[in-house]
Design a protein around this motif. Structure first.
Motif, PDB file in Angstrom:
ATOM      1  N   ALA A 191     -11.036   3.452   1.205  1.00 48.89           N
ATOM      2  CA  ALA A 191     -10.146   3.992   2.230  1.00 48.89           C
ATOM      3  C   ALA A 191     -10.227   3.171   3.513  1.00 48.89           C
ATOM      4  O   ALA A 191      -9.210   2.935   4.182  1.00 48.89           O
ATOM      5  N   VAL A 192     -11.440   2.699   3.864  1.00 53.53           N
ATOM      6  CA  VAL A 192     -11.602   1.866   5.060  1.00 53.53           C
ATOM      7  C   VAL A 192     -10.849   0.550   4.892  1.00 53.53           C
ATOM      8  O   VAL A 192     -10.106   0.111   5.785  1.00 53.53           O
ATOM      9  N   VAL A 193     -11.016  -0.092   3.742  1.00 51.66           N
ATOM     10  CA  VAL A 193     -10.350  -1.374   3.477  1.00 51.66           C
ATOM     11  C   VAL A 193      -8.835  -1.198   3.494  1.00 51.66           C
ATOM     12  O   VAL A 193      -8.096  -2.010   4.075  1.00 51.66           O
ATOM     13  N   ALA A 194      -8.344  -0.128   2.862  1.00 50.98           N
ATOM     14  CA  ALA A 194      -6.899   0.109   2.808  1.00 50.98           C
ATOM     15  C   ALA A 194      -6.334   0.371   4.201  1.00 50.98           C
ATOM     16  O   ALA A 194      -5.240  -0.113   4.535  1.00 50.98           O
ATOM     17  N   ALA A 195      -7.048   1.136   5.024  1.00 53.79           N
ATOM     18  CA  ALA A 195      -6.571   1.438   6.373  1.00 53.79           C
ATOM     19  C   ALA A 195      -6.484   0.176   7.227  1.00 53.79           C
ATOM     20  O   ALA A 195      -5.474  -0.076   7.898  1.00 53.79           O
ATOM     21  N   ILE A 196      -7.536  -0.630   7.203  1.00 60.98           N
ATOM     22  CA  ILE A 196      -7.560  -1.859   8.005  1.00 60.98           C
ATOM     23  C   ILE A 196      -6.513  -2.846   7.495  1.00 60.98           C
ATOM     24  O   ILE A 196      -5.779  -3.468   8.278  1.00 60.98           O
ATOM     25  N   GLY A 197      -6.417  -2.988   6.179  1.00 58.56           N
ATOM     26  CA  GLY A 197      -5.442  -3.913   5.613  1.00 58.56           C
ATOM     27  C   GLY A 197      -4.016  -3.517   5.917  1.00 58.56           C
ATOM     28  O   GLY A 197      -3.179  -4.363   6.251  1.00 58.56           O
ATOM     29  N   THR A 198      -3.705  -2.240   5.810  1.00 59.43           N
ATOM     30  CA  THR A 198      -2.361  -1.758   6.125  1.00 59.43           C
ATOM     31  C   THR A 198      -2.038  -1.987   7.588  1.00 59.43           C
ATOM     32  O   THR A 198      -0.926  -2.387   7.948  1.00 59.43           O
ATOM     33  N   LEU A 199      -3.010  -1.735   8.444  1.00 60.93           N
ATOM     34  CA  LEU A 199      -2.812  -1.891   9.880  1.00 60.93           C
ATOM     35  C   LEU A 199      -2.550  -3.344  10.266  1.00 60.93           C
ATOM     36  O   LEU A 199      -1.703  -3.640  11.111  1.00 60.93           O
ATOM     37  N   LEU A 200      -3.249  -4.271   9.627  1.00 59.17           N
ATOM     38  CA  LEU A 200      -3.172  -5.676  10.016  1.00 59.17           C
ATOM     39  C   LEU A 200      -2.092  -6.462   9.279  1.00 59.17           C
ATOM     40  O   LEU A 200      -1.549  -7.433   9.826  1.00 59.17           O
ATOM     41  N   LEU A 201      -1.774  -6.068   8.062  1.00 62.12           N
ATOM     42  CA  LEU A 201      -0.937  -6.916   7.209  1.00 62.12           C
ATOM     43  C   LEU A 201       0.465  -6.395   6.951  1.00 62.12           C
ATOM     44  O   LEU A 201       1.344  -7.179   6.570  1.00 62.12           O
ATOM     45  N   LEU A 202       0.694  -5.097   7.109  1.00 62.43           N
ATOM     46  CA  LEU A 202       1.981  -4.529   6.718  1.00 62.43           C
ATOM     47  C   LEU A 202       2.758  -4.028   7.929  1.00 62.43           C
ATOM     48  O   LEU A 202       2.188  -3.393   8.819  1.00 62.43           O
ATOM     49  N   PRO A 203       4.068  -4.276   7.976  1.00 62.82           N
ATOM     50  CA  PRO A 203       4.918  -3.708   9.027  1.00 62.82           C
ATOM     51  C   PRO A 203       5.425  -2.325   8.612  1.00 62.82           C
ATOM     52  O   PRO A 203       5.144  -1.858   7.507  1.00 62.82           O
ATOM     53  N   GLU A 204       6.154  -1.688   9.495  1.00 67.34           N
ATOM     54  CA  GLU A 204       6.771  -0.400   9.186  1.00 67.34           C
ATOM     55  C   GLU A 204       7.889  -0.591   8.163  1.00 67.34           C
ATOM     56  O   GLU A 204       8.466  -1.671   8.039  1.00 67.34           O
ATOM     57  N   SER A 205       8.178   0.450   7.415  1.00 66.92           N
ATOM     58  CA  SER A 205       9.267   0.424   6.439  1.00 66.92           C
ATOM     59  C   SER A 205      10.596   0.156   7.145  1.00 66.92           C
ATOM     60  O   SER A 205      10.962   0.870   8.081  1.00 66.92           O
ATOM     61  N   PRO A 206      11.363  -0.857   6.699  1.00 66.62           N
ATOM     62  CA  PRO A 206      12.666  -1.100   7.332  1.00 66.62           C
ATOM     63  C   PRO A 206      13.638   0.052   7.143  1.00 66.62           C
ATOM     64  O   PRO A 206      14.490   0.300   7.999  1.00 66.62           O
ATOM     65  N   ARG A 207      13.518   0.759   6.030  1.00 63.36           N
ATOM     66  CA  ARG A 207      14.402   1.914   5.823  1.00 63.36           C
ATOM     67  C   ARG A 207      14.117   3.006   6.844  1.00 63.36           C
ATOM     68  O   ARG A 207      15.035   3.606   7.408  1.00 63.36           O
ATOM     69  N   HIS A 208      12.839   3.260   7.105  1.00 61.26           N
ATOM     70  CA  HIS A 208      12.485   4.251   8.114  1.00 61.26           C
ATOM     71  C   HIS A 208      13.010   3.835   9.489  1.00 61.26           C
ATOM     72  O   HIS A 208      13.532   4.663  10.235  1.00 61.26           O
ATOM     73  N   LEU A 209      12.894   2.559   9.819  1.00 54.92           N
ATOM     74  CA  LEU A 209      13.384   2.079  11.112  1.00 54.92           C
ATOM     75  C   LEU A 209      14.893   2.245  11.235  1.00 54.92           C
ATOM     76  O   LEU A 209      15.402   2.638  12.285  1.00 54.92           O
ATOM     77  N   LEU A 210      15.624   1.968  10.168  1.00 55.58           N
ATOM     78  CA  LEU A 210      17.077   2.127  10.213  1.00 55.58           C
ATOM     79  C   LEU A 210      17.485   3.585  10.353  1.00 55.58           C
ATOM     80  O   LEU A 210      18.409   3.917  11.091  1.00 55.58           O
TER      81      LEU A 210
END
Length: 345
Positions: A191-210
């Motif tokens: 869970a720690v690795v997934a949280a840090i990786g998501t925070l650093l490597l992934l942007p927000e969903s473009p569908r959610h932004l639209l």
């Protein structure tokens, strides 16, 4: 794909097809898969802990039953809470928070001195587990073109077995020698690795932004994804905004600052709104965004990454999400008011 006087008119699916499937999607699968594996570890880990913790905590049959079931109570609460939160504040941020809750209370479980405190901590860890389940599948799906979603969803679901193998192997290696408390600490590692990786490597969903009318951020996200995949989107594109019938519509429109120019085109019985992107140079939270055609971050750790908003911006998003979700559950609205008063002023 079509043409207009304002440039290329694309809907989101067309843009995702042009972004393609490449390194970015595999990174997203790895991070989301790690989150799914973390859920499996937390759920299955207690079955390994109970025999070893029985003597330390003087567990009765009732205590063992409570410890076996409390995480599922937490998952029920987390699922009810994080569904509307994920729609309101965004997939990425809500997933990171859910994973942080999972990891924090999972590790704190190792310090429990009695069955009551252990039940409470495992229940709270279950809230994080239940929170990530409805978000992680939606998040990954919205980063993929439609032709590839099926096989990536299978890959994401398969990570549950990865978590099961990790949990069983860790329990076999640690519990007999280091005890069940060390096992609970290391069980929170995915869970720690997934949280840090998501925070650093992934942007927000473009569908959610639209859906939230944050069209300029959606364009920047798509360009970032294309850059990671070593592709280039045309400099002058118009995203065709379609109103998605989701709980995202609950977010207060006054909290969104995106500039757009709607142009209604009617084709027979079909009505669509084409959102012409403006190069205003600012995102809704006031931070500067790169102009069209400028070099975007490639994930190499550069300082210009546009997907690491300030803590103040995150608090604003969390508050807006809680306020929107509070329409369905009143206590969330009260929490949002407390955040507004104490942290945002």
């Amino acid at each position: 794909m079509g043409e207009s006087g304002y440039g290329n008119v694309w809907d989101l699916e067309t843009a995702l097809e042009h972004v393609g499937v490449g390194r970015f999607q595999w990174i997203a699968l790895a991070m989301c898969g790690m989150a799914n594996a973390a859920d499996a570890v937390e759920i299955l880990g207690m079955s390994l802990v109970l025999p070893a913790a029985g003597d330390d905590l003087d567990l009765t049959a009732a205590g063992k039953s409570a410890l076996s079931s409390c995480i599922f109570v937490g998952m029920l609460l987390g699922g009810l809470l994080w569904g509307p939160l994920g729609d309101a504040m965004g997939r990425r941020l809500s997933l990171v928070i859910a994973l942080a809750v999972n990891a924090s209370f999972g590790m704190l479980s190792a310090a429990a001195q009695g069955v009551g405190s252990l039940v409470l901590l495992r229940l709270l860890a279950g809230v994080g587990v239940g929170g990530s389940v409805p978000v992680v599948f939606s998040f990954l799906a919205e980063l993929l073109p439609s032709r590839s979603r099926g096989r990536f969803m299978v890959g994401l679901a398969a990570h549950w077995m990865v978590g099961s193998i990790y949990s069983a192997g860790l329990g076999w290696a640690l519990i007999p020698t280091q005890g069940w408390r060390a096992f609970l600490v290391l069980a929170a590692l995915p869970a720690v690795v997934a949280a840090i990786g998501t925070l650093l490597l992934l942007p927000e969903s473009p569908r959610h932004l639209l859906v939230h009318n944050r069209v300029e951020e959606a364009e920047q996200t798509l360009r970032y994804m294309a850059t990671i995949n070593r592709r280039t989107l045309p400099a002058n594109i118009t995203l065709q905004h379609q109103h998605l019938m989701t709980a995202d519509s609950l977010v207060h429109s006054h909290s969104l600052d995106t500039e757009m120019t709607p142009m209604i085109e009617t084709h027979g019985n079909q009505h669509s709104t084409d959102i012409q992107l403006r190069s205003s140079g600012q995102s809704p939270n006031g931070s500067m965004l790169p102009s069209k055609g400028s070099q975007l971050p490639t994930g190499s750790g550069g300082k210009d990454c546009t997907y690491s908003p300030s803590w103040h911006s995150w608090l604003q998003q969390i508050t807006a999400g809680l306020q929107a979700a509070g329409r369905q559950w009143k206590p969330l609205h009260l929490i949002a008011q407390l955040l507004q008063i104490t942290l945002l002023g």
